[in-house]
Design a protein around this motif. Structure first.
Motif, PDB file in Angstrom:
ATOM      1  N   ASP A  25      15.295  16.640  51.052  1.00 53.59           N
ATOM      2  CA  ASP A  25      15.580  16.434  52.480  1.00 53.59           C
ATOM      3  C   ASP A  25      15.233  17.675  53.321  1.00 53.59           C
ATOM      4  N   HIS A  26      14.332  18.501  52.801  1.00 51.97           N
ATOM      5  CA  HIS A  26      13.874  19.673  53.566  1.00 51.97           C
ATOM      6  C   HIS A  26      12.348  19.652  53.702  1.00 51.97           C
ATOM      7  N   LEU A  27      11.800  18.476  54.003  1.00 49.64           N
ATOM      8  CA  LEU A  27      10.341  18.326  53.923  1.00 49.64           C
ATOM      9  C   LEU A  27       9.655  18.726  55.229  1.00 49.64           C
ATOM     10  N   ASN A  28       9.676  20.005  55.541  1.00 53.74           N
ATOM     11  CA  ASN A  28       9.034  20.434  56.778  1.00 53.74           C
ATOM     12  C   ASN A  28       8.483  21.846  56.630  1.00 53.74           C
ATOM     13  N   ARG A  29       7.215  22.006  56.934  1.00 54.12           N
ATOM     14  CA  ARG A  29       6.539  23.300  56.783  1.00 54.12           C
ATOM     15  C   ARG A  29       7.055  24.329  57.790  1.00 54.12           C
ATOM     16  N   ALA A  30       7.566  23.850  58.950  1.00 51.94           N
ATOM     17  CA  ALA A  30       7.918  24.773  60.034  1.00 51.94           C
ATOM     18  C   ALA A  30       9.394  25.167  60.033  1.00 51.94           C
ATOM     19  N   PHE A  31      10.184  24.588  59.121  1.00 49.81           N
ATOM     20  CA  PHE A  31      11.625  24.882  59.108  1.00 49.81           C
ATOM     21  C   PHE A  31      12.085  25.176  57.684  1.00 49.81           C
ATOM     22  N   GLY A  32      13.320  25.675  57.599  1.00 44.85           N
ATOM     23  CA  GLY A  32      13.880  25.955  56.280  1.00 44.85           C
ATOM     24  C   GLY A  32      13.143  27.110  55.627  1.00 44.85           C
ATOM     25  N   VAL A  33      13.091  27.062  54.319  1.00 39.62           N
ATOM     26  CA  VAL A  33      12.564  28.206  53.579  1.00 39.62           C
ATOM     27  C   VAL A  33      11.038  28.310  53.689  1.00 39.62           C
ATOM     28  N   LEU A  34      10.396  27.244  54.125  1.00 39.70           N
ATOM     29  CA  LEU A  34       8.930  27.281  54.241  1.00 39.70           C
ATOM     30  C   LEU A  34       8.455  27.942  55.530  1.00 39.70           C
ATOM     31  N   LYS A  35       9.379  28.116  56.458  1.00 44.44           N
ATOM     32  CA  LYS A  35       9.021  28.631  57.785  1.00 44.44           C
ATOM     33  C   LYS A  35       8.224  29.939  57.684  1.00 44.44           C
ATOM     34  N   ASP A  36       8.702  30.856  56.817  1.00 46.30           N
ATOM     35  CA  ASP A  36       7.988  32.134  56.708  1.00 46.30           C
ATOM     36  C   ASP A  36       7.337  32.274  55.326  1.00 46.30           C
ATOM     37  N   ALA A  37       6.945  31.133  54.755  1.00 48.05           N
ATOM     38  CA  ALA A  37       6.368  31.172  53.403  1.00 48.05           C
ATOM     39  C   ALA A  37       4.929  31.674  53.437  1.00 48.05           C
ATOM     40  N   ASP A  38       4.534  32.283  52.321  1.00 49.89           N
ATOM     41  CA  ASP A  38       3.185  32.840  52.213  1.00 49.89           C
ATOM     42  C   ASP A  38       2.562  32.327  50.913  1.00 49.89           C
ATOM     43  N   PRO A  39       1.468  31.568  51.005  1.00 45.89           N
ATOM     44  CA  PRO A  39       0.867  31.003  49.788  1.00 45.89           C
ATOM     45  C   PRO A  39       0.473  32.064  48.758  1.00 45.89           C
ATOM     46  N   GLU A  40       0.241  33.290  49.216  1.00 45.63           N
ATOM     47  CA  GLU A  40      -0.134  34.358  48.281  1.00 45.63           C
ATOM     48  C   GLU A  40       1.062  34.813  47.446  1.00 45.63           C
ATOM     49  N   LEU A  41       2.247  34.767  48.059  1.00 47.76           N
ATOM     50  CA  LEU A  41       3.424  35.372  47.418  1.00 47.76           C
ATOM     51  C   LEU A  41       4.428  34.352  46.893  1.00 47.76           C
ATOM     52  N   ASP A  42       4.351  33.130  47.389  1.00 47.84           N
ATOM     53  CA  ASP A  42       5.382  32.137  47.071  1.00 47.84           C
ATOM     54  C   ASP A  42       4.824  30.969  46.266  1.00 47.84           C
ATOM     55  N   THR A  43       5.628  30.513  45.313  1.00 44.71           N
ATOM     56  CA  THR A  43       5.322  29.271  44.598  1.00 44.71           C
ATOM     57  C   THR A  43       6.363  28.237  45.017  1.00 44.71           C
ATOM     58  N   VAL A  44       5.899  27.043  45.318  1.00 41.12           N
ATOM     59  CA  VAL A  44       6.813  26.014  45.822  1.00 41.12           C
ATOM     60  C   VAL A  44       7.189  25.057  44.699  1.00 41.12           C
ATOM     61  N   VAL A  45       8.486  24.747  44.621  1.00 40.55           N
ATOM     62  CA  VAL A  45       8.971  23.868  43.551  1.00 40.55           C
ATOM     63  C   VAL A  45       9.802  22.726  44.130  1.00 40.55           C
TER      64      VAL A  45
END
Ligand SMILES: Cc1cc2nc3c(=O)[nH]c(=O)nc-3n(C[C@H](O)[C@H](O)[C@H](O)COP(=O)(O)OP(=O)(O)OC[C@H]3O[C@@H](n4cnc5c(N)ncnc54)[C@H](O)[C@@H]3O)c2cc1C
Length: 401
Positions: A25-45
């Motif tokens: 229930d957190h499926l949004n690129r602009a909010f939650g933990v993805l807001k400041d995510a970086d594809p270089e540094l973060d792996t999404v699970v």
């Protein structure tokens, strides 16, 4: 044992610093933990736990919607350059342990979960939390408001929200000269009225795969992508918003959705954010002549009721779910699980709607289903569990308060 798919090629986890856990229930690129995510540094699970799929008598339309939305979203993140693992495991914690095996012993970050139960579980597992910004009202801000109240009147909260968020305001006054246009609304269903059609959402290969997994043929009622959810929002605003206010409290057997928006599933799983939904309605008032009575009524549901109920859920605390002040002990009536078990036409048709689409609008939920449960002394936890299993948008934070 769990199964993982959507896994990126070997080696891509090198250099990663965080695992980002995305609940369904957190499926949004602009909010939650993805807001400041970086594809270089973060792996999404993502974790699709066995308990989530088979633990209860879930309505398959609901499961289909939740799983397919998450899988579409996982694919979108992959296409945007994120290393993404969609893990199927017996429990969420097993899935997160598998993620660490795949990615390395990295800290797992997550936005604050939506339920007391999941929050406690993930706290114990040592996750790092980010503020839950899927609502317009941060939890501490609601606490501050609630602590100052003698009685928790929604209308007072709503007016404070209008001012704080500067929505439908003209300086210090409400646009249109009134806070609330309910006196003009609440009309009975019109006679000889043509209800506009609702959108169909076509199914794609991911949808079909999920449907096969569940052994189920879904309806075309619910979108499973952000693109589809945005289409639903646009369609509601252009086709139904003007009629929303007058008929928001009506029930008719001629139409299952009247002028309701059908947006709650997307607001609740993150595909849409309250901010953009409210902005679309206000813009229809400002630029397309949508009537204030309907726009205000709709805005009130979102910045008022939705935010208030979520705030109260956190304010009332974990044990509130166990309350049973009337000592109601009756088991769930069989008609809730099988519409053929009743001869009461009104109840039958509402339960049939739920059987068909996993949804019915606010008034049947309140006046028909809840009233029936209350007056027949059904145990509140049994009724709550039934609603949670059957409704596409069901979540404890709305139903418990
Ligand atoms: C017994 C009962 C159980 C309910 N359970 C849920 C639930 O599990 N999940 C859920 O999202 N809503 C729940 N509601 C609230 C409401 O019925 C649904 O949000 C609404 O029917 C969803 O359809 P819609 O998107 O077309 O809403 P609309 O009528 O178009 O309203 C627009 C939006 O306002 C919000 N909203 C409207 N009424 C409420 C309310 N009373 N509380 C909180 N938000 C509201 C929803 O986000 C909704 O999408 C429940 C209501 C009752 C009486």
């Amino acid at each position: 044992m769990g199964k993982t798919f959507g896994t990126a090629p070997k080696g891509v986890n090198v250099g990663k610093q965080r695992i980002l856990y995305i609940p369904h229930d957190h499926l949004n690129r602009a909010f939650g933990v993805l807001k400041d995510a970086d594809p270089e540094l973060d792996t999404v699970v993502f974790v699709e736990s066995q308990r989530m799929v088979t633990g209860r008598q879930w309505h398959k339309e609901r499961l289909f919607f939740l799983l397919s939305s998450a899988r579409h979203f996982a694919r979108e993140l992959q296409e945007a350059g994120f290393t993404t693992h969609y893990i199927q495991a017996p429990t969420t914690l097993d899935g997160l342990a598998q993620a660490r095996n795949l990615v390395g012993d990295l800290p797992i970050h997550c936005a604050e979960p939506s339920s007391h139960r999941q929050f406690a579980q993930l706290k114990e597992a040592g996750l790092v939390f980010h503020q839950n910004d899927f609502f317009l009202t941060p939890r501490p801000l609601f606490m501050q408001w609630a602590e100052k109240q003698k009685s928790y009147v929604m209308e007072n909260f709503y007016r404070a929200q209008r001012v704080r968020l500067n929505i439908l305001m003209q300086g210090a006054d409400p646009v249109g000269g009134r806070w609330n246009f309910d006196a003009d609304n609440r009309l009975p269903p019109p006679k000889n009225y043509t209800w506009p059609a609702y959108l169909d959402h076509e199914r794609d290969a991911i949808d079909q795969k999920v449907a096969e997994q569940l052994g189920f043929q879904p309806t075309n009622t619910w979108a499973t992508t952000r693109e589809g959810a945005l289409r639903q929002l646009e369609f509601f605003v252009s086709t139904h918003l003007s009629g929303f206010g007058p008929y928001e409290d009506a029930i008719t057997k001629e139409n299952w959705a009247l002028h309701h928006s059908l947006l709650s599933p997307y607001l609740n799983n993150g595909l849409l954010h309250a901010e953009e939904v409210v902005a679309a309605a206000v813009s229809a008032f400002e630029t397309q002549g949508a009537p204030i009575g309907s726009v205000e009524a709709f805005v009130r549901q979102i910045i008022g009721w939705r935010e208030y109920i979520n705030g109260m859920y956190w304010f009332l605390g974990e044990d509130y779910r166990k309350e049973n002040q009337l000592g109601a002990t009756r088991k769930l009536l069989p008609l809730f699980r099988d519409s053929s078990k009743t001869k009461m036409n009104c109840v039958k048709s509402v339960v049939q709607d739920v059987e068909q689409r996993s949804w019915t609008h606010h008034i049947p939920r309140l006046m028909v289903l809840s009233n029936l449960a209350l007056t027949t002394g059904v145990n509140p936890q049994e009724f709550l569990d039934w609603m949670r299993e059957q409704f596409i948008d069901a979540t404890d934070w709305v139903m418990v308060p």
